[in-house]
Design a protein around this motif. Structure first.
Motif, PDB file in Angstrom:
ATOM      1  N   ASN A 105      42.496  25.765 -15.508  1.00 12.62           N
ATOM      2  CA  ASN A 105      42.359  26.154 -16.902  1.00 12.62           C
ATOM      3  C   ASN A 105      43.039  27.503 -17.097  1.00 12.62           C
ATOM      4  OD1 ASN A 105      41.191  27.382 -19.333  1.00 12.62           O
ATOM      5  ND2 ASN A 105      39.760  25.659 -19.303  1.00 12.62           N
TER       6      ASN A 105
ATOM      7  N   VAL B 190      37.735  27.886 -12.929  1.00 13.80           N
ATOM      8  CA  VAL B 190      36.961  26.643 -12.915  1.00 13.80           C
ATOM      9  C   VAL B 190      36.226  26.525 -11.582  1.00 13.80           C
ATOM     10  CG1 VAL B 190      37.085  24.127 -13.064  1.00 13.80           C
ATOM     11  CG2 VAL B 190      38.652  25.531 -14.428  1.00 13.80           C
TER      12      VAL B 190
ATOM     13  N   ASN C 124      41.576  15.634  -8.433  1.00 12.69           N
ATOM     14  CA  ASN C 124      40.988  15.924  -9.742  1.00 12.69           C
ATOM     15  C   ASN C 124      40.977  17.419 -10.048  1.00 12.69           C
ATOM     16  OD1 ASN C 124      40.390  13.122 -10.144  1.00 12.69           O
ATOM     17  ND2 ASN C 124      38.632  13.391  -8.798  1.00 12.69           N
TER      18      ASN C 124
ATOM     19  N   ASP D  13      41.584  20.526 -12.128  1.00 10.69           N
ATOM     20  CA  ASP D  13      41.589  20.776 -13.562  1.00 10.69           C
ATOM     21  C   ASP D  13      41.688  22.282 -13.809  1.00 10.69           C
ATOM     22  OD1 ASP D  13      41.503  20.183 -16.240  1.00 10.69           O
ATOM     23  OD2 ASP D  13      39.318  19.984 -16.322  1.00 10.69           O
TER      24      ASP D  13
ATOM     25  N   LYS E 218      33.237  24.178  -9.303  1.00  9.39           N
ATOM     26  CA  LYS E 218      32.535  22.903  -9.214  1.00  9.39           C
ATOM     27  C   LYS E 218      31.842  22.805  -7.863  1.00  9.39           C
ATOM     28  CE  LYS E 218      33.102  17.922  -9.468  1.00  9.39           C
ATOM     29  NZ  LYS E 218      34.030  16.795  -9.601  1.00  9.39           N
TER      30      LYS E 218
END
Length: 114
Positions: free
Chosen positions: A13, A18, A9, A11, A20
């Motif tokens: 940018n 990013v 996953n 992601d 998490k």
């Protein structure tokens, strides 16, 4: 018990780094940082010791004026309150281990200010 993946996953940018929080334990927070080639986190400090592990890619890790090139698989520790910065030489997946006493919001602020 919780199982997460640093490699799923993803992601990335083009406009921003990013982050998490993938796991929180009784003693640490494991954060995934996704940097596109050329993105950088400006110089900052952590209030507690940290561990930085390059899951994939390559970064320049600046510490007090010295640049340490880190590649996939490399891991580095840094004591509290040491100024450091990161620049992605390739698209990179970085694992950041924080003390449970530190906050992921602090990391988000560094990313948004970069």
């Amino acid at each position: 018990m919780k199982i997460e993946s640093f490699n799923e996953n993803l992601d990335f940018n083009e406009k921003k780094i990013v982050t998490k929080v993938l796991l929180e334990t009784s003693f640490s927070k494991e954060i995934r940082i996704l940097l596109k080639q050329g993105q950088m986190m400006k110089e900052h400090k952590a209030p507690f010791p940290i561990i930085v592990h390059i899951i994939d890619g390559q970064i320049d890790f600046g510490v007090q004026g010295n640049v340490h090139p880190l590649k996939k698989g490399d891991i580095i520790t840094l004591d509290a309150n040491i100024p450091h910065d990161l620049t992605a030489l390739q698209d990179s997946i970085v694992r950041l281990t924080l003390s449970k006493l530190d906050t992921s919001e602090r990391v988000e602020k560094v990313v948004s200010d970069s």
